[in-house]
Write an enzyme that holds these catalytic residues in place. Sequence first.
Site, PDB file in Angstrom:
ATOM      1  N   TRP A 148      37.688  18.604 -55.411  1.00 12.87           N
ATOM      2  CA  TRP A 148      37.787  17.392 -54.582  1.00 12.87           C
ATOM      3  C   TRP A 148      36.518  17.099 -53.785  1.00 12.87           C
ATOM      4  O   TRP A 148      36.305  15.968 -53.365  1.00 12.87           O
ATOM      5  CB  TRP A 148      38.956  17.526 -53.593  1.00 12.87           C
ATOM      6  CG  TRP A 148      38.868  18.729 -52.705  1.00 12.87           C
ATOM      7  CD1 TRP A 148      39.492  19.922 -52.883  1.00 12.87           C
ATOM      8  CD2 TRP A 148      38.094  18.875 -51.499  1.00 12.87           C
ATOM      9  NE1 TRP A 148      39.158  20.805 -51.886  1.00 12.87           N
ATOM     10  CE2 TRP A 148      38.311  20.183 -51.011  1.00 12.87           C
ATOM     11  CE3 TRP A 148      37.255  18.028 -50.784  1.00 12.87           C
ATOM     12  CZ2 TRP A 148      37.708  20.658 -49.854  1.00 12.87           C
ATOM     13  CZ3 TRP A 148      36.642  18.495 -49.626  1.00 12.87           C
ATOM     14  CH2 TRP A 148      36.869  19.801 -49.172  1.00 12.87           C
ATOM     15  N   ASN A 149      35.661  18.100 -53.547  1.00 14.11           N
ATOM     16  CA  ASN A 149      34.569  17.873 -52.593  1.00 14.11           C
ATOM     17  C   ASN A 149      33.426  17.032 -53.162  1.00 14.11           C
ATOM     18  O   ASN A 149      32.799  16.257 -52.444  1.00 14.11           O
ATOM     19  CB  ASN A 149      34.055  19.197 -52.024  1.00 14.11           C
ATOM     20  CG  ASN A 149      33.549  20.150 -53.078  1.00 14.11           C
ATOM     21  OD1 ASN A 149      33.885  20.050 -54.262  1.00 14.11           O
ATOM     22  ND2 ASN A 149      32.731  21.105 -52.661  1.00 14.11           N
ATOM     23  N   LYS A 172      40.656  16.871 -65.961  1.00 17.16           N
ATOM     24  CA  LYS A 172      41.643  16.923 -64.880  1.00 17.16           C
ATOM     25  C   LYS A 172      40.896  16.811 -63.561  1.00 17.16           C
ATOM     26  O   LYS A 172      40.317  17.777 -63.068  1.00 17.16           O
ATOM     27  CB  LYS A 172      42.454  18.216 -64.888  1.00 17.16           C
ATOM     28  CG  LYS A 172      43.693  18.110 -63.979  1.00 17.16           C
ATOM     29  CD  LYS A 172      44.233  19.447 -63.544  1.00 17.16           C
ATOM     30  CE  LYS A 172      43.712  19.867 -62.190  1.00 17.16           C
ATOM     31  NZ  LYS A 172      44.075  18.960 -61.079  1.00 17.16           N
ATOM     32  N   PRO A 173      40.897  15.606 -62.960  1.00 15.98           N
ATOM     33  CA  PRO A 173      40.292  15.495 -61.633  1.00 15.98           C
ATOM     34  C   PRO A 173      41.161  16.202 -60.603  1.00 15.98           C
ATOM     35  O   PRO A 173      42.319  16.531 -60.867  1.00 15.98           O
ATOM     36  CB  PRO A 173      40.259  13.986 -61.388  1.00 15.98           C
ATOM     37  CG  PRO A 173      41.306  13.415 -62.269  1.00 15.98           C
ATOM     38  CD  PRO A 173      41.454  14.345 -63.435  1.00 15.98           C
ATOM     39  N   SER A 175      43.776  16.767 -57.921  1.00  8.35           N
ATOM     40  CA  SER A 175      44.961  15.985 -57.560  1.00  8.35           C
ATOM     41  C   SER A 175      44.852  15.446 -56.142  1.00  8.35           C
ATOM     42  O   SER A 175      45.534  14.484 -55.781  1.00  8.35           O
ATOM     43  CB  SER A 175      46.224  16.849 -57.694  1.00  8.35           C
ATOM     44  OG  SER A 175      46.136  17.998 -56.865  1.00  8.35           O
ATOM     45  N   GLY A 225      35.728  25.532 -58.621  1.00  6.71           N
ATOM     46  CA  GLY A 225      36.743  25.692 -57.591  1.00  6.71           C
ATOM     47  C   GLY A 225      36.696  27.079 -56.973  1.00  6.71           C
ATOM     48  O   GLY A 225      35.670  27.761 -56.997  1.00  6.71           O
ATOM     49  N   GLU A 247      32.287  27.859 -62.021  1.00  4.38           N
ATOM     50  CA  GLU A 247      31.417  27.719 -60.845  1.00  4.38           C
ATOM     51  C   GLU A 247      32.327  27.872 -59.646  1.00  4.38           C
ATOM     52  O   GLU A 247      33.148  26.999 -59.357  1.00  4.38           O
ATOM     53  CB  GLU A 247      30.700  26.358 -60.860  1.00  4.38           C
ATOM     54  CG  GLU A 247      29.510  26.297 -59.923  1.00  4.38           C
ATOM     55  CD  GLU A 247      29.867  25.807 -58.539  1.00  4.38           C
ATOM     56  OE1 GLU A 247      30.033  26.670 -57.655  1.00  4.38           O
ATOM     57  OE2 GLU A 247      30.000  24.601 -58.350  1.00  4.38           O
ATOM     58  N   LEU A 248      32.188  29.000 -58.928  1.00  7.71           N
ATOM     59  CA  LEU A 248      33.206  29.399 -57.961  1.00  7.71           C
ATOM     60  C   LEU A 248      32.660  29.403 -56.530  1.00  7.71           C
ATOM     61  O   LEU A 248      31.724  28.689 -56.216  1.00  7.71           O
ATOM     62  CB  LEU A 248      33.761  30.769 -58.374  1.00  7.71           C
ATOM     63  CG  LEU A 248      34.261  30.844 -59.830  1.00  7.71           C
ATOM     64  CD1 LEU A 248      34.701  32.262 -60.182  1.00  7.71           C
ATOM     65  CD2 LEU A 248      35.375  29.844 -60.086  1.00  7.71           C
ATOM     66  N   CYS A 281      30.035  24.387 -51.713  1.00  8.41           N
ATOM     67  CA  CYS A 281      29.933  25.787 -52.138  1.00  8.41           C
ATOM     68  C   CYS A 281      28.572  26.398 -51.826  1.00  8.41           C
ATOM     69  O   CYS A 281      28.447  27.613 -51.739  1.00  8.41           O
ATOM     70  CB  CYS A 281      30.250  25.907 -53.631  1.00  8.41           C
ATOM     71  SG  CYS A 281      29.207  24.883 -54.683  1.00  8.41           S
ATOM     72  N   GLU A 382      34.238  32.848 -47.005  1.00  8.95           N
ATOM     73  CA  GLU A 382      33.751  31.470 -47.089  1.00  8.95           C
ATOM     74  C   GLU A 382      34.607  30.596 -46.176  1.00  8.95           C
ATOM     75  O   GLU A 382      35.778  30.351 -46.439  1.00  8.95           O
ATOM     76  CB  GLU A 382      33.822  30.960 -48.527  1.00  8.95           C
ATOM     77  CG  GLU A 382      33.230  29.580 -48.707  1.00  8.95           C
ATOM     78  CD  GLU A 382      33.264  29.127 -50.155  1.00  8.95           C
ATOM     79  OE1 GLU A 382      32.399  28.321 -50.542  1.00  8.95           O
ATOM     80  OE2 GLU A 382      34.166  29.558 -50.906  1.00  8.95           O
TER      81      GLU A 382
END
Length: 479
Positions: A148-149, A172-173, A175, A225, A247-248, A281, A382
């Site tokens: 979402w960011n 899948k964007p 939600s 995410g 990518e976490l 991130c 984080e």
Amino acid sequence: MKTIQMLIDGEWRSAKSTYNVINPANTEEVVAKAPLGTRSDAQEAIEAAYRAFSAWSQKSPYERAKLLRKAAAIVMERIEELGRLLTLETGKPLKDSLKEIEFAVRVLQYYAEEATRVFGEWVPTISQSVRSIVIRQPVGVAGLIVPWNFPVDLLAWKLGPALAAGCTVVIKPSSEAPAAATEFVRAVNDAGFPRGVINVVPGKASEVGLELVENPKVAKLSFTGETETGKYILERAAKHLKRVSLELGGNAAAIVCDDAPLEVAISGCVRRAFSHMGQICISINRVYILKEIAKSFIEGVVEATTKLKVGNGLNPETDLGPMFREELRQKTKEHIRDALEKGARLLCGGKEPEGEEYEKGFFFIPTVLIDVDHRMRIMREETFGPVMPIMVVQSLDEAIKLANDTRYGLAAYVFTKDLSKAIILAERLEAGGVAVNINDVTELQAPFGGWKQSGIGRELSRHALDSYLEYKHIRIGII
């Protein structure tokens, strides 16, 4: 209010159920009505992408490049509409939303060019009667799961190389922020892509996301995410040996040396710690500063931080919008509370702003803490919020040891005027990207990704294109 639809097999359609997307700057305002896609919808989209793959993958790179260039032009034509929608659903200032759309356009343009540079190899052999050729071909259907960011920017990072390589996609964007991403897909698809090549299904991770992970017809999965979610995806995708890019999370450290360009360090740390309310991130989560310049640096940071204007992202004077949701604001407050209980000192912020304009949104004042250490959650986890904890250290060796004392390794930052020192620090920091005297590690033509538990694989650059391609060796006997 915008009504969002799903794109499946070339047709925009509604879902049986919908839900409201809320403005984080005004929780009483509905930004969009979004479709709640189901697992069945995701299966339809995957089947459509699977059917379309053969023809799309056989199109020449120049045909794919032409469509990508046209898509970039259409997105640019709609930048004002997309930017406003992005601000309304994420809260970020409009100037930052427009910047995000512009970069997404550049990404599409870049991969339009890279599509024509997928070269092969003519390999030497031990026999005069044998020839070996190595080619690269698209891996198949790609599932793209976006956070979402940066819902448009990070989608472009995945969509551009996937289409350039010849893959078909199911997107899948998030939600929580599906509107701008889905309308971005509409603009791209309007360039004339064949039906089934691009599909988008907003919905829950437990429905749409899980189908992308578990469906054997999805050959490649790209996810951005949280780290724990990434681990779950990797575990479930292993059943089909699905190719996965992750990518976490991050916990980026900044090291400010005693010879740092002070104004550059102050502005760089403030920007990267608080931009998008720290919900990035690669945000600076920890600052380690040499004691010789600590006082001047801290005073400068506090002065710059207190000048930042928090408000509605549509206000042109706003520097920082709201946080995205209440849970993130509460987590930020918990990290601050834990640090203060263990001896940290609060220099500014640490609470919600007061006034009528802030009553209906998830606003928070950017915060600076000192006297922190690694016993505190804020130095080890984080935060994903607008906090800059600053720790004074005695040496660069201590700074490096502390900076690397994390399970994450996405980004790190160094501020120094000494080139030799910068190189040594950059080499010793355990991160996929290191920025020196600048507040961003991303560059379109350079790989982006993490070490350790910050992910697997790379995005951006030609390296991202590689992740959507398979190698094939063709051995020919001369007769």
